[in-house]
Design a protein around this motif. Structure first.
Motif, PDB file in Angstrom:
ATOM      1  N   LEU A 412       0.828  -1.207   0.000  1.00 14.94           N
ATOM      2  CA  LEU A 412       0.000   0.000   0.000  1.00 14.94           C
ATOM      3  C   LEU A 412       0.861   1.256   0.000  1.00 14.94           C
ATOM      4  CD1 LEU A 412      -2.973  -0.903   2.375  1.00 14.94           C
ATOM      5  CD2 LEU A 412      -2.887  -0.953  -0.129  1.00 14.94           C
ATOM      6  N   GLN A 413       1.991   1.214   0.682  1.00 13.53           N
ATOM      7  CA  GLN A 413       2.891   2.368   0.678  1.00 13.53           C
ATOM      8  C   GLN A 413       3.460   2.597  -0.720  1.00 13.53           C
ATOM      9  OE1 GLN A 413       5.548   3.478   4.125  1.00 13.53           O
ATOM     10  NE2 GLN A 413       7.119   2.679   2.734  1.00 13.53           N
ATOM     11  N   TYR A 414       3.842   1.504  -1.373  1.00 10.97           N
ATOM     12  CA  TYR A 414       4.352   1.595  -2.745  1.00 10.97           C
ATOM     13  C   TYR A 414       3.316   2.217  -3.673  1.00 10.97           C
ATOM     14  CZ  TYR A 414       5.668  -0.099  -7.423  1.00 10.97           C
ATOM     15  OH  TYR A 414       5.967  -0.202  -8.761  1.00 10.97           O
ATOM     16  N   LEU A 415       2.080   1.775  -3.565  1.00  4.13           N
ATOM     17  CA  LEU A 415       1.041   2.234  -4.483  1.00  4.13           C
ATOM     18  C   LEU A 415       0.586   3.662  -4.193  1.00  4.13           C
ATOM     19  CD1 LEU A 415      -1.086  -1.014  -4.850  1.00  4.13           C
ATOM     20  CD2 LEU A 415       0.495   0.004  -6.508  1.00  4.13           C
ATOM     21  N   GLN A 416       0.922   4.186  -3.041  1.00  6.44           N
ATOM     22  CA  GLN A 416       0.575   5.574  -2.748  1.00  6.44           C
ATOM     23  C   GLN A 416       1.578   6.555  -3.338  1.00  6.44           C
ATOM     24  OE1 GLN A 416      -1.154   6.263   1.380  1.00  6.44           O
ATOM     25  NE2 GLN A 416      -0.795   4.052   1.500  1.00  6.44           N
ATOM     26  N   HIS A 417       2.733   6.051  -3.789  1.00  5.97           N
ATOM     27  CA  HIS A 417       3.686   6.918  -4.495  1.00  5.97           C
ATOM     28  C   HIS A 417       3.174   7.198  -5.900  1.00  5.97           C
ATOM     29  CE1 HIS A 417       6.618   6.387  -1.330  1.00  5.97           C
ATOM     30  NE2 HIS A 417       6.677   5.086  -1.519  1.00  5.97           N
ATOM     31  N   ASP A 418       3.462   8.387  -6.407  1.00 11.88           N
ATOM     32  CA  ASP A 418       3.180   8.660  -7.810  1.00 11.88           C
ATOM     33  C   ASP A 418       3.969   7.662  -8.660  1.00 11.88           C
ATOM     34  OD1 ASP A 418       3.757  10.053 -10.523  1.00 11.88           O
ATOM     35  OD2 ASP A 418       2.137  11.229  -9.633  1.00 11.88           O
ATOM     36  N   PRO A 419       3.359   7.113  -9.712  1.00 12.80           N
ATOM     37  CA  PRO A 419       4.052   6.108 -10.519  1.00 12.80           C
ATOM     38  C   PRO A 419       5.444   6.524 -10.975  1.00 12.80           C
ATOM     39  CG  PRO A 419       1.756   6.181 -11.160  1.00 12.80           C
ATOM     40  CD  PRO A 419       1.962   7.291 -10.177  1.00 12.80           C
ATOM     41  N   ILE A 420       5.641   7.810 -11.236  1.00 15.13           N
ATOM     42  CA  ILE A 420       6.961   8.247 -11.703  1.00 15.13           C
ATOM     43  C   ILE A 420       8.024   8.077 -10.617  1.00 15.13           C
ATOM     44  CG2 ILE A 420       6.823  10.687 -11.028  1.00 15.13           C
ATOM     45  CD1 ILE A 420       7.994  11.346 -13.826  1.00 15.13           C
ATOM     46  N   HIS A 421       7.581   8.016  -9.362  1.00 18.66           N
ATOM     47  CA  HIS A 421       8.529   7.859  -8.255  1.00 18.66           C
ATOM     48  C   HIS A 421       8.639   6.415  -7.769  1.00 18.66           C
ATOM     49  CE1 HIS A 421       8.846  12.158  -8.092  1.00 18.66           C
ATOM     50  NE2 HIS A 421       7.577  12.326  -7.735  1.00 18.66           N
ATOM     51  N   ARG A 422       7.794   5.538  -8.299  1.00 14.69           N
ATOM     52  CA  ARG A 422       7.796   4.161  -7.810  1.00 14.69           C
ATOM     53  C   ARG A 422       9.110   3.436  -8.083  1.00 14.69           C
ATOM     54  NH1 ARG A 422       1.476   2.870  -9.537  1.00 14.69           N
ATOM     55  NH2 ARG A 422       0.584   4.021  -7.753  1.00 14.69           N
ATOM     56  N   VAL A 423       9.841   3.881  -9.100  1.00 20.11           N
ATOM     57  CA  VAL A 423      11.136   3.269  -9.399  1.00 20.11           C
ATOM     58  C   VAL A 423      12.055   3.315  -8.185  1.00 20.11           C
ATOM     59  CG1 VAL A 423      12.035   5.455 -10.353  1.00 20.11           C
ATOM     60  CG2 VAL A 423      13.092   3.266 -10.989  1.00 20.11           C
ATOM     61  N   TYR A 424      11.915   4.341  -7.371  1.00 20.82           N
ATOM     62  CA  TYR A 424      12.780   4.489  -6.196  1.00 20.82           C
ATOM     63  C   TYR A 424      12.291   3.677  -4.994  1.00 20.82           C
ATOM     64  CZ  TYR A 424      14.096   8.461  -9.085  1.00 20.82           C
ATOM     65  OH  TYR A 424      14.481   9.250 -10.148  1.00 20.82           O
ATOM     66  N   HIS A 425      11.149   3.046  -5.146  1.00 20.71           N
ATOM     67  CA  HIS A 425      10.552   2.281  -4.042  1.00 20.71           C
ATOM     68  C   HIS A 425      10.206   0.858  -4.477  1.00 20.71           C
ATOM     69  CE1 HIS A 425      10.087   6.048  -1.747  1.00 20.71           C
ATOM     70  NE2 HIS A 425       9.760   6.590  -2.911  1.00 20.71           N
ATOM     71  N   HIS A 426      10.869   0.384  -5.529  1.00 23.90           N
ATOM     72  CA  HIS A 426      10.511  -0.909  -6.110  1.00 23.90           C
ATOM     73  C   HIS A 426      10.641  -2.048  -5.100  1.00 23.90           C
ATOM     74  CE1 HIS A 426       9.512  -3.315  -9.585  1.00 23.90           C
ATOM     75  NE2 HIS A 426      10.505  -4.150  -9.331  1.00 23.90           N
ATOM     76  N   ASN A 427      11.575  -1.897  -4.180  1.00 30.50           N
ATOM     77  CA  ASN A 427      11.774  -2.967  -3.181  1.00 30.50           C
ATOM     78  C   ASN A 427      10.541  -3.155  -2.301  1.00 30.50           C
ATOM     79  OD1 ASN A 427      12.467  -0.326  -1.947  1.00 30.50           O
ATOM     80  ND2 ASN A 427      12.908  -1.557  -0.129  1.00 30.50           N
ATOM     81  N   GLU A 428       9.688  -2.126  -2.203  1.00 37.25           N
ATOM     82  CA  GLU A 428       8.490  -2.252  -1.367  1.00 37.25           C
ATOM     83  C   GLU A 428       7.495  -3.261  -1.932  1.00 37.25           C
ATOM     84  OE1 GLU A 428       8.611   2.352   0.369  1.00 37.25           O
ATOM     85  OE2 GLU A 428       7.046   1.744  -1.061  1.00 37.25           O
ATOM     86  N   VAL A 429       7.557  -3.490  -3.229  1.00 36.12           N
ATOM     87  CA  VAL A 429       6.629  -4.428  -3.843  1.00 36.12           C
ATOM     88  C   VAL A 429       7.268  -5.808  -4.058  1.00 36.12           C
ATOM     89  CG1 VAL A 429       7.053  -4.035  -6.321  1.00 36.12           C
ATOM     90  CG2 VAL A 429       4.719  -4.458  -5.509  1.00 36.12           C
ATOM     91  N   THR A 430       8.578  -5.922  -3.808  1.00 36.74           N
ATOM     92  CA  THR A 430       9.265  -7.205  -3.988  1.00 36.74           C
ATOM     93  C   THR A 430       9.808  -7.785  -2.685  1.00 36.74           C
ATOM     94  OG1 THR A 430      11.387  -6.099  -4.440  1.00 36.74           O
ATOM     95  CG2 THR A 430       9.959  -6.587  -6.335  1.00 36.74           C
ATOM     96  N   PHE A 431       9.958  -6.963  -1.663  1.00 39.60           N
ATOM     97  CA  PHE A 431      10.640  -7.389  -0.441  1.00 39.60           C
ATOM     98  C   PHE A 431       9.945  -8.563   0.251  1.00 39.60           C
ATOM     99  CE2 PHE A 431      11.359  -6.948   4.213  1.00 39.60           C
ATOM    100  CZ  PHE A 431      12.726  -7.191   4.224  1.00 39.60           C
ATOM    101  N   ALA A 556      10.196   0.340 -15.174  1.00 38.92           N
ATOM    102  CA  ALA A 556       8.927   0.115 -15.874  1.00 38.92           C
ATOM    103  C   ALA A 556       7.781  -0.161 -14.919  1.00 38.92           C
ATOM    104  CB  ALA A 556       9.081  -1.054 -16.853  1.00 38.92           C
ATOM    105  N   ASN A 557       8.060  -0.225 -13.619  1.00 40.17           N
ATOM    106  CA  ASN A 557       7.049  -0.561 -12.594  1.00 40.17           C
ATOM    107  C   ASN A 557       6.450  -1.947 -12.841  1.00 40.17           C
ATOM    108  OD1 ASN A 557       5.613   2.814 -12.367  1.00 40.17           O
ATOM    109  ND2 ASN A 557       7.575   2.032 -11.653  1.00 40.17           N
ATOM    110  N   VAL A 558       7.274  -2.879 -13.331  1.00 40.47           N
ATOM    111  CA  VAL A 558       6.793  -4.204 -13.696  1.00 40.47           C
ATOM    112  C   VAL A 558       7.398  -5.264 -12.781  1.00 40.47           C
ATOM    113  CG1 VAL A 558       6.876  -6.013 -15.475  1.00 40.47           C
ATOM    114  CG2 VAL A 558       6.315  -3.666 -16.097  1.00 40.47           C
ATOM    115  N   VAL A 559       6.548  -6.196 -12.345  1.00 36.37           N
ATOM    116  CA  VAL A 559       7.012  -7.411 -11.678  1.00 36.37           C
ATOM    117  C   VAL A 559       6.344  -8.592 -12.364  1.00 36.37           C
ATOM    118  CG1 VAL A 559       7.494  -6.389  -9.419  1.00 36.37           C
ATOM    119  CG2 VAL A 559       5.201  -7.257  -9.918  1.00 36.37           C
TER     120      VAL A 559
END
Length: 641
Positions: A412-431, A556-559
């Motif tokens: 949820l924290q990852y998805l609250q970031h603007d998509p353009i900034h998600r690259v810097y938080h990618h570990n939040e969706v993979t950790f 690319a915000n892809v997993v």
């Protein structure tokens, strides 16, 4: 004569009877008294409380009452039968057991009653029965004599459940607050409307926020005053059984929230029940919860531990419940939970672990699994406590599952970031994959995430309205493919707009609109596919069931990953958390073959943009890479044809 001055001399000599004395209508035998003292009475509800007595022809004789109040100077039964007069029916204490009892002829089902208890200080307080199995409708607080006449029709379900292996089965839970799912419905009305809806949406289980009786509605049931009584707000105990039976008939399991961590300070309930800190710790550093203004059970006392374990077993036994989700486990495990230095007492080893609470939880889980094969014990535990789902014989707490609060928070924290900034938080969706098999996990998007100013799920995400609902659909596709069982709070399945309010019903009118219908249909079809695809659940608790395909494409915000079943059949899940589509994306596949979309949350039927894939042929055994179209803010599942 002090407190007994109102009695004759003959009366006072009969206030205490030897343990061997049992009146012919007593619910207590010598074995009961022994087991209660030892804290081992697994069917405590059959020994204590109110029990209707009948003769051989089923004619009413009266009702036997018994209560544990070891420090009371005197106890009287008060109620409808004696105009609530404590001087009329004095209860008898049985030896040194601390149990008081009385039999009242000719009263039965529906009689309201309480126990008038005189404490050590000579003060009389009227208490509801701690073992009551039925209550008045709040805000009224009396206990009610109950006698079930319900005839169950779920024997096939119970027989099948004994072989249920939840850790390698599909488990998709719809979390429900009964009072606000639809306003004004009774248990029997819910047995039609709720059952039909859950079946249509494809969930395997419902989980009810606590149905145990509670005086304060806005506590959502988490401040329990009657641990053996379903709330009377929606009908009788037998009406609640009817609801459970109807869910079972529809192939839907029932999980209850169970709250052994604390209880409210209401004087008429458990607090200072016999004039002393009986159920709670006397030391406020151990016996009071600073955040919730409630009291904490004395987990080290045999009779209290027995009370709680018996409560858990009661719901599993008498109401055929299929699982218990234990609330606030972290608050039980740590003596310093939410306390500052000097406000807590270390354990006998000088540590912060509540060893007595650990023992209680181990006893509850092991006894529940022993007596009811196939049920689930689920911990809401938010810390890194080791071994929550490890077997008790290996020192674990013995739960079947633990809520994965880390996954919920990070995603949820990852998805609250603007998509353009998600690259810097990618570990939040993979950790979460790094610890996905450290416990048996359930992924929760629960009521806690849509209250107290947090807003609804759909409104947590950036972008316009289309992007918000697309992100929600993508999240559900990602969640159902991710290792772990699933839980979703009511209203989230159709993208409710407003934050949940327990005093208002869900916004069902929204389901008349396309974007909400689309999310609702998407969830139903995800559930249907989930149950059909063993790759998504047979190896849920093993790293052998998961393979990363794309884990580091943060730009690319892809997993993307593969899930595997016992036969080695894979399913590929790809999620694009960017609002930009990716054409001709080079995706590694786990095997050769023809791969077909079985889910695409961007489907026009769900309100998506309609970017889909024709079957993808993967023929090169060396590279196993194919070009795919990945829609914006969407999840795709591919299955090999």
């Amino acid at each position: 004569m002090g407190i007994f001055s109102r009695f004759t001399k003959r009366d006072s000599t009969h206030l205490i009877q030897p343990a061997s004395f049992l009146n012919p209508h007593s619910t207590l035998g010598e074995l009961d008294l022994y087991l209660i003292a030892e804290g081992r009475h697994e069917q405590l509800w059959k020994a204590l409380g109110a029990h209707v007595r009948r003769d051989d022809s089923n004619e009413l004789l009266g009702t036997a009452f018994s209560v544990w109040a070891p420090n009371a100077q005197a106890v009287s039964l008060i109620g409808d039968h004696n105009f609530w007069d404590k001087n009329t029916h004095h209860m008898v204490r049985i030896g040194s057991s601390g149990i008081w009892e009385i039999f009242i002829p000719d009263i039965g089902v529906g009689t309201r009653y309480k126990f008038a208890i005189c404490g050590i200080d000579g003060r009389w307080v009227d208490h509801a029965d701690s073992m009551s199995r039925a209550t008045e409708i709040p805000p009224l607080t009396a206990s009610v004599v109950e006698e079930s006449t319900y005839v169950w029709s779920d024997s096939d379900w119970i027989t099948k459940r004994t072989k249920f292996e939840s850790w390698r089965s599909p488990v998709s839970v719809y979390e429900v607050h009964l009072g606000s799912w639809k306003l004004g419905l009774s248990y029997r009305e819910l047995a039609i409307e709720l059952v039909d809806y859950v079946r249509a949406q494809g969930f395997t289980h419902v989980e009810f926020l606590p149905v145990t009786e509670h005086p304060y509605g806005p506590s959502w049931g988490y401040q329990v005053t009657s641990f053996f009584a379903p709330t009377s707000r929606f009908g009788s105990p037998d009406d609640f059984k009817f609801l459970v039976d109807a869910l079972h008939a529809a192939g839907i399991g029932v999980i209850l929230d169970w709250v052994p961590a604390h209880f409210p300070k209401d004087e008429w309930a458990l607090a200072k029940f016999d004039g002393t800190a009986l159920y709670e710790h006397a030391d406020p550093r151990l016996g009071e919860h600073p955040d919730w203004g409630t009291l904490i059970f004395n987990f080290g006392r045999n009779e209290v531990r027995n009370f709680l374990v018996a409560s858990a077993l009661y719901w599993l036994t008498e109401y055929h419940i299929d699982g218990l989700r234990v609330d606030a486990v972290a608050s039980m495990l740590y003596l310093d939970y939410s306390r500052k230095e000097g406000e807590w007492v270390p354990n006998i080893n000088g540590g912060r672990e509540n060893l007595e609470a650990v023992q209680l939880l181990q006893e509850a889980t092991s006894t529940a699994y022993k007596t009811h094969p196939g049920i689930m014990m689920i911990a809401e535990e938010s810390t890194a406590w080791s071994g929550v789902t490890r077997d008790t014989s290996s020192g674990g707490l013995g739960f079947g599952f633990k809520w994965n609060m880390g996954w919920m928070h990070d995603v949820l924290q990852y998805l609250q970031h603007d998509p353009i900034h998600r690259v810097y938080h990618h570990n939040e969706v993979t950790f979460s994959i790094l610890y996905a098999w450290s416990e048996n996990f359930m992924l929760p998007l629960s009521h806690d995430e849509v209250v107290h100013g947090k807003g609804q799920l759909v409104n947590k995400f950036p972008g316009d309205r289309w992007q918000k609902t697309a992100t929600l659909r993508a999240l559900y596709g990602f969640m159902w493919a991710h290792p772990g069982k699933k839980l979703l709070f009511m209203g989230s399945e159709f993208a409710q707009n407003d934050e949940w309010n327990e005093s208002a019903g869900l916004q069902w009118y929204l389901t008349e609109y396309g974007e909400h219908q689309g999310v609702q249909k998407c969830v139903a079809e995800i559930n249907a596919l989930y149950k059909k695809l063993p790759s998504l659940w047979e190896k849920d608790t093993s790293p052998e069931g998961f393979t990363w395909l794309v884990g580091n494409d943060g730009a690319a915000n892809v997993v993307a990953f593969a899930r595997w079943d016992d036969q080695g059949t894979p399913l590929v899940a790809i999620t694009n958390f960017s609002p930009m589509p990716h054409e001709n994306y080079s995706l590694p596949f786990p095997t050769t073959g023809t791969w077909t979309e079985v889910l695409n949350t961007d489907d026009l039927a769900y309100g998506g943009s309609g970017i889909t894939n024709e079957p993808v042929a993967v023929n090169d055994g060396a590279q196993l890479v194919a070009q795919v179209r990945i829609p914006p803010l969407a999840t795709i599942w591919f299955k090999r044809s």
